[in-house]
Design an enzyme around this catalytic site. Structure first.
Site, mmCIF file in Angstrom:
data_model
loop_
_atom_site.group_PDB
_atom_site.id
_atom_site.type_symbol
_atom_site.label_atom_id
_atom_site.label_comp_id
_atom_site.label_asym_id
_atom_site.label_seq_id
_atom_site.Cartn_x
_atom_site.Cartn_y
_atom_site.Cartn_z
ATOM 1 C CD1 TRP A 100 -2.119 -2.141 1.980
ATOM 2 C CD2 TRP A 100 -2.932 -1.359 0.054
ATOM 3 N NE1 TRP A 100 -3.117 -2.984 1.569
ATOM 4 C CE2 TRP A 100 -3.630 -2.533 0.398
ATOM 5 C CE3 TRP A 100 -3.264 -0.700 -1.129
ATOM 6 C CZ2 TRP A 100 -4.651 -3.056 -0.397
ATOM 7 C CZ3 TRP A 100 -4.281 -1.221 -1.922
ATOM 8 C CH2 TRP A 100 -4.947 -2.378 -1.560
ATOM 9 C CG ASP A 167 -2.958 4.237 4.101
ATOM 10 O OD1 ASP A 167 -4.009 4.042 4.761
ATOM 11 O OD2 ASP A 167 -2.662 3.588 3.082
ATOM 12 C CE LYS A 191 -8.222 -3.222 3.972
ATOM 13 N NZ LYS A 191 -7.386 -2.171 3.416
HETATM 14 C C1 LIG Z 1 -6.805 -1.687 2.043
HETATM 15 C C2 LIG Z 1 -5.782 -0.623 2.131
HETATM 16 C C3 LIG Z 1 -5.702 0.415 1.195
HETATM 17 C C4 LIG Z 1 -6.605 0.489 -0.017
HETATM 18 O O1 LIG Z 1 -7.856 0.900 0.363
HETATM 19 P P1 LIG Z 1 -9.035 1.149 -0.715
HETATM 20 O O2 LIG Z 1 -10.060 1.808 0.151
HETATM 21 O O3 LIG Z 1 -9.434 -0.190 -1.224
HETATM 22 O O4 LIG Z 1 -8.508 2.030 -1.766
HETATM 23 C C5 LIG Z 1 -4.755 1.390 1.374
HETATM 24 N N1 LIG Z 1 -3.913 1.366 2.422
HETATM 25 C C6 LIG Z 1 -3.953 0.376 3.345
HETATM 26 C C7 LIG Z 1 -2.993 0.411 4.487
HETATM 27 C C8 LIG Z 1 -4.884 -0.644 3.226
HETATM 28 O O5 LIG Z 1 -4.920 -1.622 4.146
#
Ligand SMILES: *Cc1c(COP(=O)(O)O)cnc(C)c1O
Length: 351
Positions: A100, A167, A191
């Site tokens: 990511w 993030d 998540k």
């Molecule tokens: C799942 C995830 C993403 C991507 O998220 P989307 O909402 O599907 O774009 C980005 N960063 C991390 C750390 C993730 O676990």
């Protein structure tokens, strides 16, 4: 109650109460005789949802009025692009800790100049690099607090002399940290805070408006702030379900109490992995995540027996990410410790 133990990495388990209240709102929202799916996003009932969904984030994170909370579309993936569009002037620093993080780097490179100031890619992202310096010449520093695929988590964040962007998609609201050390936080909801379809952005207002770049409307945080997260039709149902999840969290002791539960769950599973010669984690012990525990068998010939055993126990979503293989137990806030115990029992009875 279902007897399935859902270890899925995302979209993921949410509190049962959230499913029930969401289902009710689809049938008859707030007793107005209409579904939440059919009312205007400008109606008083939905505006109240959005206002509270924004306010509760600041309460839970203990942030003041210098921050704004937005609910946007496009997933965390769109934030990979929106962050540099809004904040990059000359050069930004990125920490490469996984797939990511690498995705964020790839998008930012389309916008401007990026330095990868540290990376653990050569070791298949088995650890979090700690030996790096973020010089003040950078417009911002970008990091990923929890690496969902590899099962690593930043236990602390560097003191930086520039903006810090994080993030937090896979560990948002899971542990009590000082959120005011960040200037911008983003997280795809699916998540740990809600269903797929909405992304949380928490941004310090004073950092915006500093680049000369022309920013398309939807990519412009300031425009979303000016319109109170209703620049266009927001994803009303995911916003509502996220609000329910955050209300559930607040009622159950907030982030600090969730952290204690998450620590207990993670210890239960890590203790079994460390005790049991059949299993090992992919990553270094010091960087182990409380949320996603990626592990593998030490003897692949036991795979069929182990897979049959956890499936028979009602465990779902335990397969590792396709890029890594093995297993991944995602233990987000809503996972009860009883489900972790079921997994531990299956692991300890593997011959
Ligand atoms: C799942 C995830 C993403 C991507 O998220 P989307 O909402 O599907 O774009 C980005 N960063 C991390 C750390 C993730 O676990």
């Amino acid at each position: 109650m279902s007897n399935v133990h859902n270890f899925s990495a995302g979209p993921c388990i949410l509190p049962q109460e959230v499913f029930e209240k969401s289902a009710q709102a689809i049938l008859n929202f707030n007793d107005i005789g209409l579904s939440i799916l059919e009312i205007s996003h400008r109606s008083k009932d939905f505006v109240a949802v959005m206002d509270e969904a924004r306010a509760i984030v600041k309460r839970l994170m203990k942030l003041g009025d210098d921050y704004e909370v937005l609910y946007l579309g496009g997933g965390a993936s769109l934030q990979f692009l929106m962050v540099p569009f809004n904040l990059l002037k000359t050069k930004a620093a990125y920490l490469d800790t996984g797939t990511w993080a690498a995705g964020a780097i790839k998008e930012a490179k389309m916008v401007g100049e990026i330095d990868i100031i540290a990376s653990s890619k050569a070791d298949n992202y088995a650890y979090i690099p700690k030996d790096y310096e973020v010089r003040s010449e950078y417009d911002y520093f970008h990091c990923t607090s929890n690496n969902t695929i590899y099962g690593t988590q930043m236990k602390s964040f560097p003191k930086v002399d520039t903006l810090m962007v994080c993030d937090m998609s896979s560990d948002i609201f899971s542990r009590d940290i000082d959120f005011s050390q960040f200037d911008l936080i983003y997280a795809g909801a699916q998540k740990n805070m809600g269903p797929a379809g909405v992304t949380l952005v928490v941004v310090k207002k004073s950092i915006l408006g500093k680049t000369d770049r022309v920013i398309p409307s939807y990519l412009n945080y300031q425009q979303h702030i000016d319109k109170e997260s209703m620049l266009n039709t927001p994803p009303v149902f995911p916003v509502y379900a996220s609000l329910l999840t955050l209300q559930h969290l607040e009622k159950n002791g907030g982030i600090a109490a969730a952290e204690q539960r998450n620590i207990s769950k993670a210890h239960l599973l890590y203790d079994e992995i460390d005790r049991n010669p059949n299993f090992e984690t992919f990553c270094r012990a010091e960087d182990r995540s409380l949320m996603n525990i990626s592990f593998k068998l030490t003897d692949e010939s036991k795979k069929d027996a182990f897979d049959a055993a956890w499936k028979a126990a009602g465990i779902s979503g335990l397969n590792g990410h396709r890029s890594l293989g093995g297993y991944r137990a995602s233990m987000y806030n809503a996972m009860p410790i009883e489900s972790v115990q079921v997994l531990v029992d299956v692991m300890s009875s593997l011959k």
